[in-house]
Design a protein around this motif. Structure first.
Motif, PDB file in Angstrom:
ATOM      1  N   TYR A  24       7.524  -0.263  -0.213  1.00 60.99           N
ATOM      2  CA  TYR A  24       6.384  -0.759   0.663  1.00 60.99           C
ATOM      3  C   TYR A  24       6.899  -0.671   2.113  1.00 60.99           C
ATOM      4  O   TYR A  24       8.111  -1.275   2.516  1.00 60.99           O
ATOM      5  N   ARG A  25       6.324   0.359   2.934  1.00 66.16           N
ATOM      6  CA  ARG A  25       6.705   0.506   4.105  1.00 66.16           C
ATOM      7  C   ARG A  25       5.575  -0.122   5.333  1.00 66.16           C
ATOM      8  O   ARG A  25       4.374   0.539   5.181  1.00 66.16           O
ATOM      9  N   THR A  26       6.019  -0.726   6.503  1.00 63.11           N
ATOM     10  CA  THR A  26       5.102  -1.025   7.606  1.00 63.11           C
ATOM     11  C   THR A  26       5.614  -0.726   8.738  1.00 63.11           C
ATOM     12  O   THR A  26       6.945  -0.697   9.007  1.00 63.11           O
ATOM     13  N   ALA A  27       4.802  -0.136   9.725  1.00 63.55           N
ATOM     14  CA  ALA A  27       5.179   0.589  11.004  1.00 63.55           C
ATOM     15  C   ALA A  27       4.424   0.416  12.016  1.00 63.55           C
ATOM     16  O   ALA A  27       3.185   0.211  11.782  1.00 63.55           O
ATOM     17  N   PHE A  28       4.839  -0.135  13.073  1.00 60.60           N
ATOM     18  CA  PHE A  28       4.095  -0.251  14.437  1.00 60.60           C
ATOM     19  C   PHE A  28       4.429   0.990  15.306  1.00 60.60           C
ATOM     20  O   PHE A  28       5.604   1.144  15.695  1.00 60.60           O
ATOM     21  N   VAL A  29       3.490   1.800  15.566  1.00 59.74           N
ATOM     22  CA  VAL A  29       3.840   2.761  16.758  1.00 59.74           C
ATOM     23  C   VAL A  29       3.023   2.683  18.083  1.00 59.74           C
ATOM     24  O   VAL A  29       1.748   2.462  18.163  1.00 59.74           O
ATOM     25  N   HIS A  30       3.838   2.453  19.142  1.00 57.54           N
ATOM     26  CA  HIS A  30       3.157   2.287  20.488  1.00 57.54           C
ATOM     27  C   HIS A  30       3.345   3.527  21.149  1.00 57.54           C
ATOM     28  O   HIS A  30       4.356   4.139  21.399  1.00 57.54           O
TER      29      HIS A  30
END
Length: 201
Positions: free
Chosen positions: A124-130
């Motif tokens: 399970y991968r979670t990522a935030f891209v700004h």
């Protein structure tokens, strides 16, 4: 696979080919022993991705990994892998949140270090891209992996890292990153270098 190393440099190249809502996914990678140029692992992964909407896509395919068996010998053991994944993406102005669930069926050939065996891994991968500007993104991510082998589920590894994504054009990007990898055999510091060239019809 070579263990007890505290650092590695991971190189990867990705060349997705998209036609309408279908995409041919392919990437290749090379991972080093420490900061040397010697390979600890080679990989090639391919598959087909289907985009259902701006929020959902799914993919599946095959991968071949070749991991160094002993540190001082150029002997590699093969792993064949089938993978499936489901991805969800949400956008709030300049911030994108991506979640990915990936399941892998893994078959390891016998080597001088171990007998042949199979495993199933859940990721399970979670990522935030700004988005910093039209040509620059910053990504923070975490990925947890658990694996079943020899009849038991257990912690496999966790990756926490940061990426800087540089986009000279809409179809080309360079990625530079750092990841802290935790695993039962010991922790590692990873420097990640990636290149992507996209093709769309």
């Amino acid at each position: 696979m070579v263990q007890a190393q505290s650092s590695s440099i991971w190189f990867s190249a990705q060349v997705p080919l998209r036609v309408n809502n279908w995409e041919w996914h392919q990437d290749a990678g090379y991972r080093t022993i420490g900061n040397s140029a010697r390979a600890s692992l080679w990989l090639y992964r391919t598959g087909v991705r289907r985009y259902f909407s701006e929020h959902w896509n799914a993919a599946g395919g095959y991968a071949l990994f070749a991991s160094r068996v002993e540190k001082d010998k150029p002997a590699f053991g093969a792993e064949n892998r089938i993978w499936e994944e489901l991805v969800r993406q949400d956008q709030w102005r300049k911030l994108k949140w991506t979640q990915r669930i990936r399941i892998e069926q893994r078959w390891f050939d016998a080597t001088s270090a171990h007998a042949s065996f199979s495993a199933h891994r859940f990721r399970y991968r979670t990522a935030f891209v700004h988005t910093l500007n039209p040509r620059l993104d910053l990504q923070l991510y975490d990925e947890l992996m658990v694996q079943r082998q020899h009849g038991q589920w257990g912690f496999n590894q966790n990756r926490t890292g940061v990426w800087l994504n540089i986009k000279p054009s809409k179809k080309q990007s360079f990625n530079f990153g750092y990841t802290f990898l935790q695993q039962p055999s010991g922790n590692m510091h990873l420097i990640l270098l990636a290149y992507q060239q996209s093709f769309t019809d």
